[in-house]
Each structure stands twice: as structure tokens, then as C-alpha cells.
Design a protein around this motif. Structure first.
Motif, PDB file in Angstrom:
ATOM      1  N   THR A   1       0.803  -0.988  -0.009  1.00 50.64           N
ATOM      2  CA  THR A   1       0.043  -0.031   0.197  1.00 50.64           C
ATOM      3  C   THR A   1       0.744   1.160   0.072  1.00 50.64           C
ATOM      4  O   THR A   1       2.227   1.083   0.370  1.00 50.64           O
ATOM      5  N   PRO A   2       0.052   2.521  -0.449  1.00 53.27           N
ATOM      6  CA  PRO A   2       0.958   3.687   0.084  1.00 53.27           C
ATOM      7  C   PRO A   2       1.485   3.697   1.508  1.00 53.27           C
ATOM      8  O   PRO A   2       1.050   2.892   2.357  1.00 53.27           O
ATOM      9  N   GLY A   3       2.353   4.624   1.788  1.00 51.70           N
ATOM     10  CA  GLY A   3       3.197   4.598   2.861  1.00 51.70           C
ATOM     11  C   GLY A   3       2.550   5.478   4.135  1.00 51.70           C
ATOM     12  O   GLY A   3       2.553   4.988   5.422  1.00 51.70           O
ATOM     13  N   ALA A   4       1.196   6.214   3.565  1.00 50.25           N
ATOM     14  CA  ALA A   4       0.552   7.145   4.791  1.00 50.25           C
ATOM     15  C   ALA A   4      -0.873   7.393   4.023  1.00 50.25           C
ATOM     16  O   ALA A   4      -0.661   7.646   2.664  1.00 50.25           O
ATOM     17  N   VAL A   5      -1.591   7.928   4.604  1.00 48.91           N
ATOM     18  CA  VAL A   5      -2.849   8.559   4.120  1.00 48.91           C
ATOM     19  C   VAL A   5      -3.145   9.643   4.890  1.00 48.91           C
ATOM     20  O   VAL A   5      -3.205   9.679   6.346  1.00 48.91           O
ATOM     21  N   VAL A   6      -3.697  10.643   4.034  1.00 42.61           N
ATOM     22  CA  VAL A   6      -4.469  11.705   5.024  1.00 42.61           C
ATOM     23  C   VAL A   6      -5.847  11.782   4.084  1.00 42.61           C
ATOM     24  O   VAL A   6      -6.000  12.082   2.935  1.00 42.61           O
TER      25      VAL A   6
ATOM     26  N   HIS B   1       3.154  17.662   8.022  1.00 44.92           N
ATOM     27  CA  HIS B   1       4.169  16.886   9.184  1.00 44.92           C
ATOM     28  C   HIS B   1       3.873  15.460   9.042  1.00 44.92           C
ATOM     29  O   HIS B   1       4.967  14.707   9.197  1.00 44.92           O
ATOM     30  N   TRP B   2       2.571  14.979   9.144  1.00 46.68           N
ATOM     31  CA  TRP B   2       2.091  13.769   9.081  1.00 46.68           C
ATOM     32  C   TRP B   2       2.840  12.846   7.907  1.00 46.68           C
ATOM     33  O   TRP B   2       3.343  11.743   7.958  1.00 46.68           O
ATOM     34  N   LEU B   3       2.645  13.383   6.578  1.00 46.19           N
ATOM     35  CA  LEU B   3       3.452  12.866   5.598  1.00 46.19           C
ATOM     36  C   LEU B   3       4.595  12.907   5.617  1.00 46.19           C
ATOM     37  O   LEU B   3       5.382  11.806   5.185  1.00 46.19           O
ATOM     38  N   ARG B   4       5.423  13.954   6.067  1.00 46.45           N
ATOM     39  CA  ARG B   4       6.844  13.971   5.990  1.00 46.45           C
ATOM     40  C   ARG B   4       7.357  12.734   7.136  1.00 46.45           C
ATOM     41  O   ARG B   4       8.191  12.222   6.954  1.00 46.45           O
ATOM     42  N   THR B   5       6.595  12.461   8.167  1.00 48.65           N
ATOM     43  CA  THR B   5       7.033  11.624   9.005  1.00 48.65           C
ATOM     44  C   THR B   5       6.712  10.213   8.867  1.00 48.65           C
ATOM     45  O   THR B   5       7.755   9.429   9.215  1.00 48.65           O
ATOM     46  N   HIS B   6       5.751   9.879   8.135  1.00 43.41           N
ATOM     47  CA  HIS B   6       5.522   8.553   7.883  1.00 43.41           C
ATOM     48  C   HIS B   6       5.977   7.865   6.477  1.00 43.41           C
ATOM     49  O   HIS B   6       5.816   6.890   5.973  1.00 43.41           O
TER      50      HIS B   6
END
Length: 303
Positions: free
Chosen positions: A168-173, A295-300
Motif C-alpha cells: 500500500t501507499p506509506g501514509a494516508v491523509v 508533518h504527518w506525510l513527512r513523518t510517515h
């Protein structure tokens, strides 16, 4: 502490646009033109360029901030209940999110209902994702983002990949997602007066256009994330406005993510409107939320 004057102006903008769109007997082509005008609520993000591309047969728009990390990309899905809006209506808001994340974003111009009912939109999302992989992006470096039905697709895509046993993609918003297609959450009626974009009638109209298969149960876990098995989802951040008809949809998704032990964060915006990211660059509360997304996307991403 009330909301900013800019947030009030944004709500008024949504109300005036909605009044035009709700004119009886308007041709769908005109409604779509009016919906594309929502981009006027966002400012043009500085230092962002755009390039239209064919993503494996799906039209899409690269949103490219200066200095973006070359190996990371967002896959962004626009609003509009599957019926209206386009990559053009989301271009600027997606640019602000891409800047905050330090990554380019591919805004997907998925096919619209009623001409193309479910699952055309999800098929296009998957096609665009596979195109990103073909361009050399690794799954863990791709973020899945979107608002309204786009916020739904941002979660549906990784769920579909999990069923297929794929990365899957690495993160979701997921912003202002529509997660209960039975439209039974109390906030739908409770927030009828405060939501300046959506109403129960609009949701029912969108649903009838999108879900045309008479054999499809609106509570089917494939279409209602409220009922879906969320096991294995990547880190997922949920945003919604407390004034929107879908406030409960966002809140319930966040609670269910926690129940499934998914790494998650939830950000309810006080007095926030549906699809509030359209106020990017103009509304301070929105810009703060976009910084949280970045920030969430940079982190994950990349882990």
C-alpha cells in the motif's frame, strides 16, 4: 474563541456557490462548471509548477513544489461526490498540501458519475497508483490524500491493494471523508444549517449517481468504510470540520482506525466546513491543518 474572519468569508463563499449550483433544473455540465469554480477559494501557492500527464490512461496533474523530494509523491483525489469537480478544482489546495509535505502531488482526474458509476473512480485511483509505481516511486514513498469522496478514495485504494496482497501507499491523509453510504449518522441532519456545501439531499443525489448497481447494499464494506475491515492500513490521519454534515463520518472513521490499532491522528476543526482545504492560503485555520498534514506525510513516508 470564535473562528477567524477569513473562515467566515470562506463559509459565505461556499454558501454562495452552493446557491448557484442548487438552482433547479440546471444542466449537469453547468453544475460541473460552477463546481470547478471552488478553486477560487484557495490562493495560488507560491513556488509550485504544474504539468498535465497521462497516468496510464487517466488524466492527471502533477503539482510540483520547488525543492520537492524527488523520490516521494502524493496521490491526491478531489471532492465532488463522484459527480462534480476535477483536478482543476483541487489544483491549488493540492499545491499547498504538496508544499507542506515537501513532495510532488499527482492530482487524479478520475471519471465522473452518473456516466461512470462505481467502481470507475476507484479503478482510476488504482491505475494512477500503478502508473506512479511504473515511474519508479516505491509504495512506502507514496502518500494517499483527498477530501470528501476523495478522502474516501484515499482509504479505499490501500484497502483494495491489501485484498490483492500488494504493498500500500506509506501514509494516508483523509479529509472530510464520506464513510457511511447509508447516510444514517446524526450529524447529517444536525449540521444541515451549519454545513454550507452539503446537505442530505445532495448526498442522496450523489449516492444515486455513484452507486447504480441495484444489487449493491449501501452498507457493503466495499463502499462504506464504516463497515470495512481496516486491518493493515498504513498510518492514517483524519481531518473533518465540526460544522459539516459528514462530521460523524470522519469521527467514526478515526475511532475505527484506533480500534484496528492503525497508527492514527484525528483533527476535528472547530466550526470547520466540509472540504475546508479549499480555503488553503486564505484561512489561517486551514493553513494550520495543512501544516499538520504535511508533518504527518513527512513523518510517515519512506519508512
Amino acid at each position: 474563541m470564535g473562528v477567524s474572519p477569513q473562515a467566515q468569508q470562506f463559509a459565505e463563499f461556499l454558501a454562495s456557490t452552493n446557491a448557484k449550483i442548487s438552482t433547479p433544473d440546471l444542466d449537469l455540465a453547468i453544475v460541473r462548471d460552477l463546481a470547478d469554480g471552488h478553486h477560487k477559494a484557495s490562493t495560488e501557492p507560491e513556488g509550485v509548477t504544474y504539468a498535465e500527464v497521462d497516468a496510464g490512461g487517466v488524466p492527471a496533474l502533477w503539482v510540483i513544489p520547488e525543492g520537492a523530494e524527488p523520490d516521494k509523491a502524493l496521490l491526491h483525489f478531489h471532492f465532488g461526490g463522484s459527480v462534480v469537480a476535477s483536478m482543476h478544482s483541487d489544483r491549488k489546495a493540492a499545491g499547498h498540501i504538496a508544499k507542506a509535505a515537501g513532495a510532488r502531488s499527482l492530482v487524479v482526474d478520475f471519471r465522473l458519475a452518473p456516466e461512470h458509476p462505481y467502481p470507475a473512480q476507484l479503478d482510476d485511483a488504482e491505475t494512477a497508483y500503478r502508473w506512479l509505481l511504473s515511474q519508479g516511486y516505491e509504495p512506502r514513498n507514496i502518500g494517499s490524500t483527498g477530501h470528501s469522496i476523495g478522502g474516501t478514495l484515499a482509504v479505499m485504494l490501500p484497502l483494495r491493494l491489501l485484498v490483492k496482497g500488494e504493498a500500500t501507499p506509506g501514509a494516508v491523509v483523509s479529509i472530510s471523508p464520506w464513510t457511511d453510504l447509508t447516510i444514517r449518522n446524526p450529524s447529517v441532519d444536525a449540521n444541515e444549517d451549519t454545513d454550507k456545501m452539503l446537505s442530505r439531499a445532495t448526498l442522496e443525489l450523489f449516492r444515486s449517481a455513484w452507486l447504480q448497481d441495484p444489487g449493491l447494499d449501501f452498507a457493503d464494506p466495499k463502499i462504506s468504510l464504516d463497515k470495512a475491515d481496516l486491518t493493515g492500513l498504513p498510518p492514517t490521519q483524519v481531518h473533518y470540520g465540526e460544522y459539516e454534515t459528514l462530521a460523524d463520518d470522519g469521527a467514526r472513521l478515526a475511532r475505527r482506525l484506533a480500534d484496528f490499532k492503525i497508527t492514527t491522528e484525528v483533527h476535528p476543526m472547530p466550526e470547520g466546513q466540509h472540504s475546508f482545504i479549499l480555503g488553503a492560503g486564505r484561512v489561517p485555520e486551514v493553513d494550520q491543518a495543512i501544516q499538520q498534514m504535511g508533518h504527518w506525510l513527512r513523518t510517515h513516508l519512506g519508512h
